[in-house]
Scaffold this motif. Structure first.
Motif, PDB file in Angstrom:
ATOM      1  N   ILE A  94       0.841  -1.199   0.000  1.00 22.52           N
ATOM      2  CA  ILE A  94       0.000   0.000   0.000  1.00 22.52           C
ATOM      3  C   ILE A  94       0.879   1.253   0.000  1.00 22.52           C
ATOM      4  N   ASP A  95       1.919   1.259   0.826  1.00 22.38           N
ATOM      5  CA  ASP A  95       2.821   2.421   0.876  1.00 22.38           C
ATOM      6  C   ASP A  95       3.506   2.647  -0.465  1.00 22.38           C
ATOM      7  N   ASP A 100       5.078   6.220  -0.837  1.00 26.04           N
ATOM      8  CA  ASP A 100       5.822   6.377   0.409  1.00 26.04           C
ATOM      9  C   ASP A 100       6.878   5.276   0.447  1.00 26.04           C
ATOM     10  N   MET A 101       7.943   5.484  -0.312  1.00 27.02           N
ATOM     11  CA  MET A 101       8.944   4.442  -0.499  1.00 27.02           C
ATOM     12  C   MET A 101       9.761   4.175   0.766  1.00 27.02           C
ATOM     13  N   ALA A 102       9.982   5.200   1.573  1.00 23.89           N
ATOM     14  CA  ALA A 102      10.756   5.014   2.798  1.00 23.89           C
ATOM     15  C   ALA A 102      10.051   4.042   3.739  1.00 23.89           C
ATOM     16  N   SER A 103       8.755   4.241   3.921  1.00 25.71           N
ATOM     17  CA  SER A 103       7.982   3.347   4.779  1.00 25.71           C
ATOM     18  C   SER A 103       7.903   1.952   4.181  1.00 25.71           C
ATOM     19  N   ALA A 104       7.730   1.878   2.860  1.00 27.02           N
ATOM     20  CA  ALA A 104       7.654   0.576   2.183  1.00 27.02           C
ATOM     21  C   ALA A 104       8.938  -0.226   2.403  1.00 27.02           C
ATOM     22  N   LEU A 108       9.164  -3.816   4.303  1.00 28.89           N
ATOM     23  CA  LEU A 108       9.680  -4.972   3.565  1.00 28.89           C
ATOM     24  C   LEU A 108      10.913  -5.559   4.239  1.00 28.89           C
ATOM     25  N   LYS A 109      11.680  -4.704   4.886  1.00 35.90           N
ATOM     26  CA  LYS A 109      12.819  -5.199   5.648  1.00 35.90           C
ATOM     27  C   LYS A 109      12.339  -6.095   6.785  1.00 35.90           C
ATOM     28  N   THR A 110      11.231  -5.698   7.421  1.00 32.86           N
ATOM     29  CA  THR A 110      10.638  -6.518   8.475  1.00 32.86           C
ATOM     30  C   THR A 110      10.171  -7.856   7.921  1.00 32.86           C
ATOM     31  N   SER A 111       9.488  -7.813   6.766  1.00 35.62           N
ATOM     32  CA  SER A 111       8.997  -9.048   6.137  1.00 35.62           C
ATOM     33  C   SER A 111      10.149  -9.985   5.799  1.00 35.62           C
ATOM     34  N   ALA A 112      11.200  -9.416   5.209  1.00 34.73           N
ATOM     35  CA  ALA A 112      12.346 -10.233   4.801  1.00 34.73           C
ATOM     36  C   ALA A 112      13.076 -10.817   6.005  1.00 34.73           C
ATOM     37  N   THR A 113      13.110 -10.073   7.106  1.00 37.80           N
ATOM     38  CA  THR A 113      13.766 -10.568   8.325  1.00 37.80           C
ATOM     39  C   THR A 113      12.984 -11.732   8.928  1.00 37.80           C
ATOM     40  N   LEU A 114      11.649 -11.593   8.922  1.00 39.56           N
ATOM     41  CA  LEU A 114      10.796 -12.641   9.491  1.00 39.56           C
ATOM     42  C   LEU A 114      10.721 -13.873   8.595  1.00 39.56           C
ATOM     43  N   SER A 115      10.784 -13.645   7.267  1.00 40.46           N
ATOM     44  CA  SER A 115      10.709 -14.764   6.314  1.00 40.46           C
ATOM     45  C   SER A 115      11.805 -14.604   5.264  1.00 40.46           C
ATOM     46  N   PRO A 116      13.048 -14.891   5.619  1.00 38.86           N
ATOM     47  CA  PRO A 116      14.179 -14.647   4.711  1.00 38.86           C
ATOM     48  C   PRO A 116      14.156 -15.464   3.425  1.00 38.86           C
ATOM     49  N   ASP A 117      13.404 -16.551   3.398  1.00 38.00           N
ATOM     50  CA  ASP A 117      13.371 -17.405   2.204  1.00 38.00           C
ATOM     51  C   ASP A 117      12.207 -17.067   1.264  1.00 38.00           C
ATOM     52  N   ASN A 118      11.422 -16.077   1.618  1.00 35.06           N
ATOM     53  CA  ASN A 118      10.262 -15.719   0.798  1.00 35.06           C
ATOM     54  C   ASN A 118      10.708 -14.854  -0.389  1.00 35.06           C
ATOM     55  N   GLU A 119      10.600 -15.398  -1.583  1.00 32.78           N
ATOM     56  CA  GLU A 119      11.070 -14.693  -2.783  1.00 32.78           C
ATOM     57  C   GLU A 119      10.223 -13.463  -3.099  1.00 32.78           C
ATOM     58  N   GLN A 129      13.767  -0.588  -4.052  1.00 33.43           N
ATOM     59  CA  GLN A 129      15.127  -0.028  -4.064  1.00 33.43           C
ATOM     60  C   GLN A 129      15.508   0.465  -5.454  1.00 33.43           C
ATOM     61  N   ASP A 130      15.161  -0.297  -6.481  1.00 31.80           N
ATOM     62  CA  ASP A 130      15.474   0.093  -7.863  1.00 31.80           C
ATOM     63  C   ASP A 130      14.692   1.342  -8.265  1.00 31.80           C
ATOM     64  N   MET A 131      13.422   1.406  -7.845  1.00 26.90           N
ATOM     65  CA  MET A 131      12.588   2.568  -8.165  1.00 26.90           C
ATOM     66  C   MET A 131      13.148   3.833  -7.527  1.00 26.90           C
ATOM     67  N   VAL A 132      13.532   3.722  -6.277  1.00 28.27           N
ATOM     68  CA  VAL A 132      14.091   4.873  -5.553  1.00 28.27           C
ATOM     69  C   VAL A 132      15.401   5.318  -6.199  1.00 28.27           C
ATOM     70  N   ALA A 133      16.279   4.369  -6.508  1.00 27.30           N
ATOM     71  CA  ALA A 133      17.577   4.691  -7.102  1.00 27.30           C
ATOM     72  C   ALA A 133      17.414   5.328  -8.482  1.00 27.30           C
ATOM     73  N   ALA A 134      16.492   4.793  -9.289  1.00 30.27           N
ATOM     74  CA  ALA A 134      16.278   5.322 -10.638  1.00 30.27           C
ATOM     75  C   ALA A 134      15.737   6.747 -10.588  1.00 30.27           C
ATOM     76  N   LYS A 135      14.810   6.996  -9.667  1.00 30.10           N
ATOM     77  CA  LYS A 135      14.254   8.350  -9.554  1.00 30.10           C
ATOM     78  C   LYS A 135      15.313   9.328  -9.053  1.00 30.10           C
ATOM     79  N   GLN A 136      16.118   8.914  -8.089  1.00 33.84           N
ATOM     80  CA  GLN A 136      17.188   9.785  -7.601  1.00 33.84           C
ATOM     81  C   GLN A 136      18.163  10.135  -8.719  1.00 33.84           C
ATOM     82  N   ASP A 137      18.465   9.166  -9.582  1.00 33.71           N
ATOM     83  CA  ASP A 137      19.369   9.402 -10.709  1.00 33.71           C
ATOM     84  C   ASP A 137      18.770  10.421 -11.669  1.00 33.71           C
ATOM     85  N   ALA A 138      17.477  10.257 -11.971  1.00 35.83           N
ATOM     86  CA  ALA A 138      16.808  11.212 -12.864  1.00 35.83           C
ATOM     87  C   ALA A 138      16.731  12.594 -12.224  1.00 35.83           C
TER      88      ALA A 138
END
Length: 207
Positions: A94-95, A100-104, A108-119, A129-138
C-alpha cells in the motif's frame, strides 16, 4: 469414499480455475473481476494468508488505497502472531502505491527478516530499491540542468511499476517539468494531462 474423492477433485479443479482466472484478470486489467475472484477464493479456501495479500494488491491496482488499508487493518488480528511478515508486506504494498517508499522499505525489511526465504518479499524489496535509485538518478540529472537526459530517464522509470498510479503520475509530472525547461510546451501539456488522467488527485499536475 469415492464420492468424497470426486468431490475434493471437483473442488480443487474449481479453485484452480478461480486462481487462473484471477491472474488472467489482473494481467488484463480487469480488476473488478479479479476482486470478485479473490473474494470467492477467500470464501472457499482454508489457507487464506496469501489471498489476503492478493486482495490488497488488486485494490491497489484499482487505485483504492483507502479500501486496501482498511482491509489490511481488518485482517490484522488474524495475521499478527501467525504471519506478521505477510501483514508487513501488505502495508508495504500500500505504501509503495502511495509513493511512500521510505515506509515501504522499512516494512519490507521486516517481512524479509521474518521470512528470509520468501522470494516475493525479496523481489518487492529489490523493486522498491530500484525505483528509488532510478528516480534519484533522474532527479540528479534534472538538478544538473540535463533536462533532456532527465526526461528520458523518467520515461524509462515509467516501465518499472506500470500499475502504480500515484508513482506514474509523479513521474509523468516530472517529465513534463523537464519539457517545460526545454520549452517543449505542447509535449509538457500532454504529459500533464496524462498525469491527471492516471491520478486525478495528483495536485502538482495542475500547477
Amino acid at each position: 469414499d469415492d464420492i468424497m474423492l470426486v468431490g475434493k477433485a471437483k473442488t480443487l479443479e474449481h479453485l484452480t480455475w478461480l486462481t487462473t482466472s484471477l491472474e488472467k484478470d489482473i494481467e488484463c486489467g480487469n480488476y473488478e473481476k479479479a476482486l470478485n475472484s479473490v473474494d470467492k477464493l477467500l470464501s472457499e479456501c482454508d489457507g487464506k494468508y496469501g489471498l489476503y495479500c492478493k486482495r490488497v494488491e488488486v485494490q491497489c491496482y484499482m487505485g483504492d488505497l483507502a479500501a486496501a488499508y482498511e482491509y489490511a487493518e481488518s485482517v490484522m488480528p488474524q495475521l499478527i502472531g501467525y504471519n506478521e511478515a505477510e501483514y508487513s508486506y501488505m502495508l508495504a504494498f500500500i505504501d509503495r502505491f502511495n509513493n511512500d517508499m521510505a515506509s515501504a522499505k522499512l516494512l519490507l525489511k521486516t517481512s524479509a527478516t521474518l521470512s528470509p526465504d520468501n522470494e516475493a518479499f525479496s523481489s518487492a524489496m529489490k523493486l522498491v530499491q530500484d525505483m528509488v535509485a532510478a528516480k534519484q538518478d533522474a532527479d540528479n540529472s534534472f538538478r544538473c540542468g540535463e533536462y533532456n537526459e532527465a526526461a528520458n530517464k523518467y520515461k524509462h522509470i515509467l516501465q518499472m511499476d506500470p500499475r502504480n498510479r500515484v508513482y506514474r503520475s509523479v513521474i509523468l509530472s516530472n517529465q513534463a517539468t523537464c519539457r517545460v525547461r526545454l520549452r517543449e510546451y505542447e509535449v509538457a501539456l500532454k504529459l500533464l494531462m496524462q498525469a491527471v488522467e492516471v491520478d486525478p488527485l495528483h495536485y502538482k499536475a495542475y500547477i
